[in-house]
Design an enzyme around this catalytic site. Structure first.
Site, PDB file in Angstrom:
ATOM      1  CG  ASP A  37      -0.203   0.113   2.537  1.00 45.77           C
ATOM      2  OD1 ASP A  37       1.050   0.045   2.514  1.00 45.77           O
ATOM      3  OD2 ASP A  37      -0.859   0.272   3.580  1.00 45.77           O
ATOM      4  N   GLY A  38       2.187   1.112  -0.055  1.00 49.58           N
ATOM      5  CA  GLY A  38       3.059   2.282  -0.124  1.00 49.58           C
ATOM      6  C   GLY A  38       3.723   2.644   1.197  1.00 49.58           C
ATOM      7  CD  GLU A  39       2.567   1.354   7.119  1.00 53.89           C
ATOM      8  OE1 GLU A  39       1.330   1.339   6.948  1.00 53.89           O
ATOM      9  OE2 GLU A  39       3.124   0.830   8.093  1.00 53.89           O
ATOM     10  NE  ARG A  94      10.678  24.442  -7.597  1.00 53.13           N
ATOM     11  CZ  ARG A  94      10.339  23.629  -8.588  1.00 53.13           C
ATOM     12  NH1 ARG A  94      10.122  24.128  -9.790  1.00 53.13           N
ATOM     13  NH2 ARG A  94      10.220  22.335  -8.407  1.00 53.13           N
ATOM     14  CD  GLN A  95       5.136  25.126  -1.206  1.00 54.06           C
ATOM     15  OE1 GLN A  95       4.690  25.310  -0.078  1.00 54.06           O
ATOM     16  NE2 GLN A  95       4.759  24.096  -1.941  1.00 54.06           N
ATOM     17  CE  LYS A 189      11.425  33.037 -13.811  1.00 56.87           C
ATOM     18  NZ  LYS A 189      12.018  31.714 -13.579  1.00 56.87           N
ATOM     19  CB  THR A 220       8.904  22.482 -16.998  1.00 55.89           C
ATOM     20  OG1 THR A 220       9.039  23.916 -16.961  1.00 55.89           O
ATOM     21  CG2 THR A 220       7.954  22.033 -15.917  1.00 55.89           C
ATOM     22  CB  THR A 223      13.043  29.319 -16.646  1.00 60.01           C
ATOM     23  OG1 THR A 223      11.927  29.281 -15.769  1.00 60.01           O
ATOM     24  CG2 THR A 223      13.872  30.572 -16.385  1.00 60.01           C
TER      25      THR A 223
END
Ligand code: R5P
Length: 310
Positions: A37-39, A94-95, A189, A220, A223
């Protein structure tokens, strides 16, 4: 001291350990189990009691962050003396402030949870904003990624170092210290939302110059492609780019391949991207820099020289 690798940076971790001055230090045994399940369940397969643990893991995805937190928990519960997270690339950088109405500040939240689970020290390279250092109340060693790439730019004539946005100006200016004859240019920019650029305006002269763009990360490639086109339209002889972290998501490869870029140099801070095939992308290892930083901190040596571009 014992060094372990998480699942995101195994090849880099091997390089880091190989570059250490001590041949007796090997990569430690840490098993990371994944349930269907990803755990995630990390299990140290050797003792870490009273050891200074160094854990190499770029926190690029949400999964790698959870894995890191669980590894810290396992090490603390197993009696380690200290836990240093060596995250060559720190995701969520970036945050670094509230850029959008009612948004989160991911890098502050990450700092809070890493401290809360018991990380004693962080070693990282080129945070998106160096002010993120202030989110931590534990020592954070912020390595200068420019050091990895200087040799690759030596020999380029008529050199212009270019910052692709306002945020990258300090990094690009620092790079110039190694090339006193180079000229400097930048791009103004504007973004409307993440990964989408609104407009770009070139500040400075690039006519008949060989331009090297300096950025902290390529995601991506939007830029980069737009910047490279603008630089060529303004008469540059050639355009290359350097970015410490090759996130390379979405259309990155096709954006880079179809851009006028001659080449893009990225480090292996995000190891999965070693495998990405592109005639234009070259990898330069950050292993030696990170290894020297680990050695210096473990031996109570200053990292000032290591971090200074001359
Ligand atoms: C922006 O502030 C960063 O330094 C990078 O230029 C940017 O995040 C790269 O994103 P993308 O490759 O998606 O344009």
């Amino acid at each position: 001291m014992k060094i372990f690798s998480g699942s995101t940076n195994k090849r880099l971790a091997k390089k880091i350990v190989e570059s250490l001055k001590s041949e007796s230090i090997k990569l430690g045994k840490l098993k990371i189990d994944n349930f269907l399940d990803g755990e995630i369940l990390p299990i140290f397969k050797e003792s870490v009691r009273d050891e200074d643990v160094y854990f190499i893991q770029s926190t690029i995805t949400s999964k790698s962050i959870i894995e890191t937190l669980l590894v810290v928990d396992a090490a603390k519960r197993s009696g380690c003396k200290s836990f240093t997270l060596v995250a060559p690339f720190q995701g969520y950088s970036r945050q670094d402030k509230i850029d959008h109405l009612r948004s989160s500040i991911g890098s502050k939240m990450l700092a809070d949870i890493l401290e809360k689970v018991g990380v004693s020290k962080i070693i990282t390279i080129d945070l998106h904003a160096s002010s993120i250092q202030g989110f931590y109340n534990i020592p954070l060693i912020h390595l200068n990624g420019n050091k990895i790439f200087i040799d690759y730019v030596k020999g380029i004539k008529d050199l212009t170092i270019l910052s692709p946005d306002q945020g990258a100006v300090p990094r690009a200016s620092d790079f110039c210290k190694a090339f006193p004859k180079a000229s400097f240019a930048m791009i103004n920019k504007k973004r409307i939302k993440p990964n989408e650029i609104h407009s770009m305006e070139l500040v400075g002269d690039v006519k008949d110059r060989n331009v090297v763009i300096i950025d902290d990360l390529i995601d991506t490639g939007g830029t980069l492609k737009k910047a490279a086109n603008l630089i060529v339209e303004n008469g540059a002889k050639s355009v290359r780019a350097i970015a410490t972290h090759g996130v390379l998501s979405g259309n990155a490869i096709s954006n880079i391949e179809t851009s006028p870029l001659k080449e893009l140099l990225v480090s292996d801070s995000i190891t999965k991207n070693d495998l990405i095939a592109s005639s234009k992308i070259k990898y330069v290892s950050c292993g030696e820099l990170v290894s020297k930083a680990i050695w210096s901190t473990a031996n109570k040596m200053s990292i000032h020289e290591l971090n200074t571009v001359k």
